[in-house]
Write a protein that holds these residues in place. Structure first.
Motif: not given
Length: 311
Positions: A178-190, A245-260
């Motif tokens: 499965p793909l999972v969403a990598a989100l900034p920790s301050h994202h509303r869904a997170a 993941l660095g860009l995600v952590a910086a709040g520049l967007g989200i990424a779809l990544v493998p669940s592992t």
């Protein structure tokens, strides 16, 4: 026994006769040497005589109790043993290479593939079963793998793309995860602490794309969004998963990544499963269809067997 011709100081010597000579020298007796060699005594005596004739050197003196080496025979013995040992090692190495037990294997690995336990497990199992095979590992996106296959720098690769556009290269599926969403920790869904989210709920978010178009996760992300009935907003591209993941952590967007990938913890990044069952990451094995390498065939057999057992 294997026979061959060896040139010693300008003379051609049958390696079979060299083995006969060593047996007679070590036994000190023609009959006992013949028994050791599982042959009759007269043919052995004749072969030793022919060897002495061809070399023009007396190697043994006949005695009532058997034979004893001359000074020339003593000089030949240690050299003969070394030559035979080297020849035997060469034959063993040749046989190991033919069985795929010795050689070199260049393995390409997609950047996210090592986070799937199947990949390091299969490489480790092959290494343990074939310690004489030298493994060379290269990390690369699909376009890198294509270039290395086309330049004959790659034997096999764990890939995220279901097709590799290189001459004669085929891809066999191993797993889907499965793909999972990598989100900034301050994202509303997170922050909602929900167990899963619809991919379409991220339609207004910029997507960090891992690699250029034509590479595995880039194309999987586009396809998953299209199946969810929207076209993703493309954000900052990233050449590798760590930079994404660095860009995600910086709040520049989200990424779809493998669940592992959830085992890769990074401050500022939260992983959230997707409710979309069709959002999958492909993991496959790519190699040249007509590659005759016994090492490659052995690796393919092991990896595909492991994948079948885990299915």
């Amino acid at each position: 026994m294997l026979g061959s011709i060896l040139i010693l100081s300008g003379y051609a010597v049958d390696l079979r006769r060299l083995r006969y000579f060593v047996a007679v020298a070590e036994e000190g007796h023609i009959t006992r040497a013949a028994e050791r060699l599982d042959m009759q005594q007269p043919p052995l005596s004749r072969q030793i005589s022919l060897m002495e004739r061809d070399l023009g050197i007396q190697l043994f003196r006949r005695t009532p109790r058997g034979v004893e080496m001359t000074v020339a025979g003593q000089a030949l013995l240690s050299e003969a043993k070394a030559v035979l040992a080297q020849f035997d090692r060469a034959i063993d190495a040749t046989r190991r290479a033919a069985r795929g037990e010795q050689g070199t294997l260049c393995i390409g690995i997609a950047p996210t593939a090592p986070f799937n336990p199947f990949v390091p497990d299969s490489i480790r199992c092959f290494r343990e079963a074939n310690p004489l095979v030298s493994l060379v590992l290269h990390e690369g996106l699909s376009n890198d793998i294509v270039a290395q296959f086309n330049n004959d720098q790659m034997d096999v690769a764990f890939v995220r793309a279901s097709q590799i556009h290189a001459d004669g290269v085929i891809v066999a599926p191993l797993q889907e995860e499965p793909l999972v969403a990598a989100l900034p920790s301050h994202h509303r869904a997170a922050r909602t602490k929900s167990k899963a989210a619809s991919l379409k709920s991220f339609a207004n978010d910029p997507f960090i794309m891992i690699g250029p178009a034509g590479t595995g996760l880039h194309d999987e992300t586009i396809a998953a969004c299209h199946r969810a009935a929207f076209t993703p907003r493309l954000g900052q591209p990233a050449p590798r998963i760590t930079s994404a993941l660095g860009l995600v952590a910086a709040g520049l967007g989200i990424a779809l990544v493998p669940s592992t990938m959830q085992s890769a913890r990074m401050k500022g990044v939260t992983y959230l499963p997707l409710a979309d069952a069709s959002a999958k990451a492909f993991l496959g094995l790519a190699w040249r269809r007509d590659d005759p390498s016994p090492v490659l065939k052995k690796f393919l057999s092991l990896v595909r067997a492991m994948a079948k057992n885990k299915a």
